[in-house]
Scaffold this motif. Sequence first.
Motif, short mmCIF file in Angstrom:
data_model
loop_
_atom_site.label_atom_id
_atom_site.label_comp_id
_atom_site.label_asym_id
_atom_site.label_seq_id
_atom_site.Cartn_x
_atom_site.Cartn_y
_atom_site.Cartn_z
N LYS A 98 -7.38 3.85 -6.05
CA LYS A 98 -6.50 4.89 -6.55
C LYS A 98 -6.96 5.36 -7.93
N TYR A 99 -6.51 6.57 -8.30
CA TYR A 99 -6.83 7.15 -9.61
C TYR A 99 -5.61 7.86 -10.15
N ALA A 100 -5.22 7.50 -11.36
CA ALA A 100 -4.09 8.16 -12.03
C ALA A 100 -4.60 8.87 -13.27
N TYR A 101 -4.16 10.11 -13.46
CA TYR A 101 -4.62 10.94 -14.57
C TYR A 101 -3.41 11.59 -15.24
N TYR A 102 -3.34 11.45 -16.57
CA TYR A 102 -2.26 12.08 -17.33
C TYR A 102 -2.80 13.33 -18.01
N ASN A 103 -2.28 14.48 -17.65
CA ASN A 103 -2.82 15.75 -18.13
C ASN A 103 -2.16 16.26 -19.41
N GLY A 104 -1.34 15.42 -20.03
CA GLY A 104 -0.63 15.81 -21.24
C GLY A 104 0.83 16.09 -20.99
N SER A 105 1.20 16.28 -19.70
CA SER A 105 2.59 16.55 -19.33
C SER A 105 3.12 15.56 -18.32
N ASN A 106 2.31 15.25 -17.31
CA ASN A 106 2.76 14.33 -16.27
C ASN A 106 1.57 13.62 -15.63
N TRP A 107 1.89 12.64 -14.80
CA TRP A 107 0.87 11.86 -14.12
C TRP A 107 0.51 12.49 -12.79
N GLN A 108 -0.78 12.55 -12.51
CA GLN A 108 -1.29 12.93 -11.20
C GLN A 108 -1.92 11.68 -10.57
N ILE A 109 -1.52 11.35 -9.36
CA ILE A 109 -2.02 10.15 -8.68
C ILE A 109 -2.74 10.56 -7.40
N LEU A 110 -3.99 10.11 -7.27
CA LEU A 110 -4.83 10.52 -6.16
C LEU A 110 -5.39 9.30 -5.43
N ASP A 111 -5.60 9.47 -4.12
CA ASP A 111 -6.34 8.49 -3.34
C ASP A 111 -7.82 8.81 -3.45
N VAL A 112 -8.63 7.84 -3.87
CA VAL A 112 -10.07 8.05 -3.99
C VAL A 112 -10.80 7.57 -2.76
N ASP A 113 -10.46 6.37 -2.29
CA ASP A 113 -11.10 5.79 -1.12
C ASP A 113 -10.09 4.92 -0.40
N THR A 114 -9.78 5.28 0.84
CA THR A 114 -8.82 4.51 1.65
C THR A 114 -9.47 3.98 2.92
N ASP A 115 -10.79 4.07 3.01
CA ASP A 115 -11.51 3.67 4.21
C ASP A 115 -12.05 2.25 4.07
N GLY A 116 -11.37 1.31 4.72
CA GLY A 116 -11.83 -0.08 4.66
C GLY A 116 -11.26 -0.81 3.46
N TYR A 117 -11.90 -1.91 3.12
CA TYR A 117 -11.44 -2.78 2.03
C TYR A 117 -12.25 -2.45 0.78
N VAL A 118 -11.59 -1.91 -0.26
CA VAL A 118 -12.30 -1.52 -1.49
C VAL A 118 -11.72 -2.26 -2.67
#
Length: 334
Positions: free
Chosen positions: A314-334
């Motif tokens: 997972k990746y969380a990014y704060y743009n100065g106002s709020n958090w954006q949370i993204l899936d980077v890799d969900t394929d298999g065991y990472v």
Amino acid sequence: LEYITKENGEWTYQEGGNIIDFSAGAGGIGYHAISLDVDSEDIPTLAYKREIEGYSYSCPDTIYRQLFMAQKLDGAWYKGRVPGSVHRYLSIGVDSETLPHMSYKSSCDGLVYLHFDGTNWVSRSLYDHSAAGNYSSLAIDSQDHSHVIHSYSHTTTEYEAYYLYNNGVNWQDFLIPPDVGGMWLSLAIDSQNHPYFARSGTTVRSEEFGWRQKDLYLGYFDGDYFYNYHLDEIVDKEDPATYTGRYNSVALNSNDDPYISYQSNGDLKLTYWDGADWQTEVVDSEGNTGFYSSLAIDSQDHLHIAYTKRVQLKYAYYNGSNWQILDVDTDGYV
């Protein structure tokens, strides 16, 4: 072992297209020993462990627990084996001359410091004991001096945290007060070349849940004195299911204000100094998440956190106002 970047707002991940190294046998790549740094020319340097089939815990174990380093130059990855045998807790930093420095735990030599001087690899055991080197973290200051934090385990629940730095002539060694434990360590250096270190403390063990840490601390050393801040805690220390301060990562913004990401009771949390007081917030609370958090702050003081939710990257990014949370890799065991 894969490397992923975010360019123009998009992740560069593609199936099979980001592979740096792979294991064809029963061994593993990077397990409990992988670290990345980017130098002033934006060149990524990666250190990692490569275990081959049939590895053992006997000393020396250089045959089975190999240390590798990889650099990306002109769009291509170049990798090679580095002298040394790494067990876990590998940390790398690159100095102003783009020369790599590493600290790690060796099952044979305790806490090991390794660097390349431009001609040769130079290795030194800083703590020659198998109980040393736990949760090793290394950082390089503006004078290219190395700073290392690690813990020494007296028992499975009693850890002491130590801070070492090289002043250009020799290594200085300090036991970090107070004696509240020393698991899950991370390190950052401010603009005055003074260290901040995050750690969890008050370890409690139960048969059902194993080891649980009950406190998060931030330490600071000004060259003369240590200062400690108790930032988060589980009030009921006897509750075996609760924990906080694990998988922590500390970083500093342009004002040298510290920020710490960490896992607390299955959530990814952030604690930081806002210039007047300490603030704590939950970044991600969806499911059991916040494992192996790694925090970085960019030139605009925006926050970036990489972490895992069990088998997902997972990746969380704060743009100065709020958090954006993204899936980077969900394929298999990472």
